[in-house]
Design an enzyme around this catalytic site. Structure first.
Site, PDB file in Angstrom:
ATOM      1  N   GLU A 158       1.245  -0.898  -0.119  1.00  0.00           N
ATOM      2  CA  GLU A 158       0.302  -0.183  -0.068  1.00  0.00           C
ATOM      3  C   GLU A 158       0.494   1.163   0.319  1.00  0.00           C
ATOM      4  O   GLU A 158       1.020   2.293   1.114  1.00  0.00           O
ATOM      5  CB  GLU A 158      -1.330   0.009   1.207  1.00  0.00           C
ATOM      6  CG  GLU A 158      -1.985  -0.970   1.225  1.00  0.00           C
ATOM      7  CD  GLU A 158      -3.287  -0.481   2.264  1.00  0.00           C
ATOM      8  OE1 GLU A 158      -4.085  -1.604   2.272  1.00  0.00           O
ATOM      9  OE2 GLU A 158      -1.810  -0.520   3.153  1.00  0.00           O
ATOM     10  N   GLU A 314      -6.752  -8.714  -0.985  1.00  0.00           N
ATOM     11  CA  GLU A 314      -7.608  -7.972   0.641  1.00  0.00           C
ATOM     12  C   GLU A 314      -8.100  -7.128   0.643  1.00  0.00           C
ATOM     13  O   GLU A 314      -8.531  -6.738  -0.232  1.00  0.00           O
ATOM     14  CB  GLU A 314      -5.716  -6.852   1.544  1.00  0.00           C
ATOM     15  CG  GLU A 314      -5.007  -6.984   1.620  1.00  0.00           C
ATOM     16  CD  GLU A 314      -4.172  -5.986   2.227  1.00  0.00           C
ATOM     17  OE1 GLU A 314      -5.249  -5.094   3.558  1.00  0.00           O
ATOM     18  OE2 GLU A 314      -3.277  -6.401   2.536  1.00  0.00           O
TER      19      GLU A 314
END
Length: 690
Positions: A158, A314
């Site tokens: 991320e 995710e």
């Protein structure tokens, strides 16, 4: 002819199903690691993301490496038919590095250097950090690139944030020199004569700062572009040692929900496969339509930016720990939410996390295995059931979403709009506006791409252009050709206002599209939150629907220059003036909506008519109940129609007259299909896209 994209990894030519796995947290208890393997197989999980935050475990002291534990984990996975996305650990560095090399720590916009902690608290430009990343990634590549368990690289985690240190200031100046070539060109592009801000030396140029320069919009826009480009450059630096050892092993970066700080469309050019992390806030309202359409929009972005299937890297199998209210997923929602991703083009369903941590900030974040440590939980059963479903629908893997409609969304337009001062400094709502238009297509089951201004427009029959405030001349020319060649375009207020430097067009708004749309936008009125106006459809208009629809927040005062008036304002000094127009141009047509209409019914009627006029195909030729959508994947021989119930109650869908079978059961389906609360079904038919 069948067309499918190849599987993400030839080692695993099925839907990938798994989770983030953090074995370094359990090295003190080998029994847990043994039990994990048994439970993974029981849950139908075939892939794990490993090593994402493992730097301290891999290099506990500078130059001292410990790969033994990772060897054992990967060997154990391989022996049990489970695969791994092996991570590079740059998302969080060890404390010894911050202590010895403080330059790796990020400097904030206020020019203060951070302390050690958190994630991604490091400078992407720092030579020391880049050197340490190269060493670590090189060792990982040499050791594991040919390991039988490894299917690809999960690069960092991320990416996000920015640094304002001296290294980054110099990198920013170099970036500007490459872009503009001279200070004169930069001063013209940034309109620095305003407030006497003209630069006479490159050394005077710095990043925007709260105690310095923040009001030159071209400056702000270029800083955001630089931060995005510098992050992409760091990613390329990360993968260089990985690709040097095995160039065929795919690399991905897990992206985030409509993330503001990085231009993902540019980032996608550098990755082999797109992956992203989706965490919907389900059960906020009786109907899930608002949340579901927002995440559908995101799924379609992440499919479109690479023009091929993506990865759901995710998601949570139960709840998060960071949302304002962390709701449990209600029965059926785990399957529904996961199949929504698959319906929009995902070839994986993966979770954060496999096993709940005992301590620290994510110890209450959802996981497949709860603190109790066994399989006898509702969440584990939901995951195992989805694993069985994914194993039954392998033929969907690699199929395309055949979109004939597109919504245009650009990151630099987003940055420019949100930096604009006026007409509503309380928020112009660009993102919400884009999704409001997208939602009308989603509700009607229209496969839709989310494109950028540099994409090819030719494949589409309908393009929606919401609030294209920053609109390049070249994009305007290409959209004009799209209409001339027979396409249908719908543009909205606050379009064609500035060029790529955030400089206003001087030939009248909407700039490059003024002739295409056949209107001139003279003024835009910002409405207070309590203000109301209305759009009133003209009697017997060619869209064939009537009514009065509430307007809020923004009203543009426009004049027609060849366009036909379809609706007018009801109130204020511009009452009776055009608010919805149509301009016939060449073989196509261009609509303009001059105000923000609040009511969803208006968009349902408008887009129902536009998709019919443009000949845009829907996933299902049937009326869909409110809150139920139909999404489509196809290989050119078979279509796979996903019926997804986000209505918050049981629903029925009447099928069209084609032959359908339930992909999971093989049962023939005709007439009405019953969808329970949070229900979902995948139907197969002969393709209409041959």
């Amino acid at each position: 002819m069948t067309h499918k994209f190849p599987p993400i990894s030839g080692k695993l030519p099925v839907f990938m199903h798994g989770a983030d796995y953090n074995p370094e947290q359990w090295l003190h208890d080998p029994a847990v690691l043994e039990e994990d393997i048994r439970l993974m197989k029981q849950a139908g999980c075939n892939v794990m993301s490993v090593g994402i935050f493992s730097w301290a475990a891999l290099e506990p002291e500078e130059g001292t490496f410990n790969f033994g534990w990772l060897d054992q984990v990967l060997d154990r996975l391989a022996a049990n038919g489970i695969y791994a996305w092996l991570a590079t650990p740059s998302g969080a560095r060890p404390a010894w590095m911050s202590e010895k090399y403080p330059e790796v720590l990020r400097v904030e916009a206020n020019r203060r250097r951070n302390l050690h902690g958190m994630r991604h608290n490091h400078c992407f430009t720092s030579p020391v950090y880049r050197e340490k990343v190269t060493i670590m990634n090189g060792k990982l590549a040499e050791r594991y690139s040919s390991h039988p368990a490894v299917v690809g690289w999960h690069v960092s985690n991320e990416y996000g944030g920015e640094c304002h240190c001296d290294y980054c200031q110099e990198a920013f100046r170099s970036w500007l020199k490459r872009k503009y070539g001279s200070l004169d060109a930069l001063n013209r592009a940034w309109w620095t004569t305003f407030w006497s801000h003209t630069y006479t030396s490159w050394s005077q140029v710095e990043s925007p700062a709260p105690h310095g320069e923040m009001m030159v919009h071209g400056h702000n826009l270029d800083w955001r572009r630089f931060v995005s480009d510098q992050t992409i450059d760091f990613y390329k630096h990360e993968i260089k040692p990985l690709k040097a050892v095995n160039p065929d092993l795919p690399c991905t970066v897990n992206m985030m929900d409509l993330f503001y700080g990085l231009d993902y469309r540019e980032f996608a050019k550098a990755v082999d496969v797109v992956s992203w992390d989706a965490y919907p806030t389900w059960h906020e309202a009786e109907s899930e339509v608002g949340i579901a359409s927002w995440f559908a929009f995101n799924h379609d972005i992440f499919r479109t930016i690479k023009k091929k299937p993506f990865m759901l890297m995710e998601s949570t199998p139960s709840q998060t720990n960071w949302q304002l209210v962390s709701k449990l997923k209600r029965p059926g929602m785990h399957r529904l939410s996961s199949l929504q991703a698959v319906a929009h083009g995902s070839d994986t369903v993966q979770y954060f996390q496999w096993r709940k941590s005992r301590g620290s900030s994510e110890k209450f974040h959802g996981a497949v295995v709860d603190h109790v440590g066994h399989a006898n939980t509702r969440v584990f059963r939901d995951v195992a059931e989805l694993g069985r479903t994914l194993s039954q629908i392998t033929e969907v893997l690699g199929t395309n979403v055949p979109a004939e409609a597109a919504v245009l969304f650009d990151w630099d337009n987003r940055w420019a709009i949100n930096d604009a001062q006026g007409p509503r400094n309380g928020g112009l709502g660009y993102e919400q506006t884009v999704v409001q238009h997208y939602r009308a297509l989603w509700k009607q089951g229209v496969p839709t791409d989310v494109i950028g201004s540099g994409d090819d427009f030719a494949p589409y029959k309908l393009i929606v252009l919401p609030m294209a405030y920053l609109l390049r001349e070249e994009t305007g020319k290409r959209l004009d050709k799209f209409v001339e060649d027979g396409g249908t375009l719908l543009a909205t207020y606050w379009t064609g206002v500035v060029d790529e430097h955030d400089l206003c067009y001087l030939n009248g708004f909407p700039g490059p599209l003024r002739r295409t749309l056949g209107i001139w936008a003279e003024e835009i009125d910002g409405l207070h939150d309590h203000d109301r106006n209305a759009l009133v459809m003209n009697p017997a208009n060619r869209l064939e629907f009537e009514g009065s629809f509430e307007i809020r927040e923004l009203c543009e005062v426009i004049h027609t220059e060849g366009a036909e008036v379809l609706a007018t304002y009801r109130d204020d000094f511009y009452a009776g003036m055009p608010v919805l127009t149509l301009n016939q141009k060449g073989a196509g047509q261009a609509y303009y909506l001059a105000a923000r209409v609040r009511e969803e019914g208006f968009y349902d009627s408008l887009y129902g008519r536009l998709i019919s006029e443009a000949g845009v195909r829907r996933a299902l030729d049937a009326e869909l109940p409110e809150g139920v959508t139909a999404q489509l994947r196809s290989d050119g021989e078979s279509d796979y129609v996903f019926l997804l119930n986000f209505s918050g109650k049981p629903a029925q869908v009447r099928l069209d007259d084609r032959a359908y079978t339930d992909l999971e059961t093989g049962e023939v389906k005709t007439g009405r299909v019953e969808l329970p609360l949070h229900g979902s079904i995948i139907l197969k038919r002969s393709s209409q896209y041959k």
